[in-house]
Design an enzyme around this catalytic site. Structure first.
Site, mmCIF file in Angstrom:
data_model
loop_
_atom_site.group_PDB
_atom_site.id
_atom_site.type_symbol
_atom_site.label_atom_id
_atom_site.label_comp_id
_atom_site.label_asym_id
_atom_site.label_seq_id
_atom_site.Cartn_x
_atom_site.Cartn_y
_atom_site.Cartn_z
ATOM 1 N N HIS A 26 5.387 45.582 -0.942
ATOM 2 C CA HIS A 26 4.111 44.856 -0.923
ATOM 3 C C HIS A 26 2.904 45.776 -1.100
ATOM 4 C CE1 HIS A 26 6.181 41.246 -0.290
ATOM 5 N NE2 HIS A 26 6.103 41.113 1.016
ATOM 6 N N HIS A 75 1.176 34.982 0.738
ATOM 7 C CA HIS A 75 2.336 35.092 1.623
ATOM 8 C C HIS A 75 2.221 34.106 2.793
ATOM 9 C CE1 HIS A 75 5.659 37.124 3.691
ATOM 10 N NE2 HIS A 75 5.803 37.922 2.651
ATOM 11 N N GLU A 119 6.774 32.416 -2.685
ATOM 12 C CA GLU A 119 5.819 33.379 -3.231
ATOM 13 C C GLU A 119 5.994 33.545 -4.749
ATOM 14 O OE1 GLU A 119 6.192 37.060 -0.749
ATOM 15 O OE2 GLU A 119 7.655 35.793 0.286
#
Length: 307
Positions: A90, A161, A273
């Site tokens: 991420h 998210h 996502e």
């Protein structure tokens, strides 16, 4: 649960209310009206949680994992911040979810935030400017649009998210999920892709028809489903038979990461996502996630709720 002092509120008087924290361009609340009163559909972090909080945040520069926290682009190798073992997750230890975004516009039903990421940020090349717009339209529709441009070629994959529970809380064992995906990426013990896409037919990954969101074995998921290419299209439908609520997701992205969030011995939320495929910078056979100067990155997400 949330500090609302610095948050933005957008919504419609007769419909949904959405709250956004500029820290991480983070969704902190999605409230829908119901006959029994307002219902919060986003699950927040456990106050006892010691790990990094991705709940509702904007993820970047690169959502998901990059193997070995490195990649080669145009003949040059780049070393990224390794924040999950030896891999980059991420966007690194200080990804976009950790940054203070600037509010550039705020209306009754919409808001736009901007972030400037300098060359070398978490090891990524080039100066990048990212914007995210949140907009509420109709009584129960939330649109999230990510845009980005750069002055040097770099991998880019932004996403939201949000942890959703259409019942407003408790286990999601009874939620149903439908995915417009014929293939999935299998992963190894580090959640990295193993080989190319695999057909979902005859496997626990087959959601072409509505099925229990946790899978037939109740074990949950942290996998990228291959949702094809093209413009905006329906990629997922999440539903809760008990409440009658549903969430239809439209996206223009080639992948959809499905993550079921554990809570003790059960799962209390699901993340859907839309994003580029994980580790795509190291897989030239995957859909490209490289953004080049003069080209605009656009990720459009639309969530259509029904109650």
């Amino acid at each position: 649960m949330f500090d609302h002092e610095s948050e933005l509120e957008i919504g419609l008087a007769s419909g949904m209310l959405v709250r956004i924290d500029p820290k991480g361009a983070r969704l902190t609340s999605v409230v829908l009206p119901s006959d029994d009163g307002p219902v919060e559909l986003l699950i927040g972090p456990d106050p006892k949680q010691k790990t990094r909080d991705f709940h509702g945040a904007t993820i970047g520069r690169y959502a998901n994992r990059i193997a070995g926290a490195q990649f080669t682009l145009d003949g040059e190798q780049f070393q990224l911040d390794a924040n999950e073992g030896g891999n980059c997750l991420h966007g690194g230890g200080k990804g976009f979810d950790q940054c203070d975004w600037t509010v550039v516009a705020h209306w009754i039903n919409a808001a736009t935030l901007r972030l400037e990421s300098p060359d070398g940020d978490q090891g990524f090349p080039g100066n990048l400017v990212a914007e995210v717009s949140f907009a509420v339209s109709d009584p129960e529709t939330l649109s999230i649009t990510y845009r980005a441009c750069c002055d040097r070629a770099c991998p880019v994959s932004l996403t939201s998210h949000g942890y959703f529970n259409l019942a407003g809380g408790g286990s999601i064992a009874d939620h149903r999920l439908k995915l417009n995906a014929k293939q999935v990426l299998e992963v190894d013990g580090e959640k990295l892709p193993v080989g190319g896409p695999r057909d979902v037919a005859g496997t626990r990954f087959d959601f072409r028809e509505p099925a229990p969101a946790l899978g037939p074995d109740g074990a949950g998921f942290d996998h990228n489903f291959c949702t094809g290419s093209g413009g905006m299209r329906e990629v997922a439908v999440l539903s809760d038979p008990a409440s009658g609520r549903s969430m239809t997701m439209l996206s223009n992205q080639p992948g959809l990461q499905v993550y079921t969030a554990p809570s003790g011995d059960s799962f209390n939320a699901i993340c859907l996502e839309p994003q580029a495929w994980p580790d795509a910078p190291n897989h030239p056979e995957f859909p490209s996630a490289i953004l080049r100067p003069g080209v605009e990155y656009v990720n459009r997400i639309r969530l259509q709720f029904s109650s």
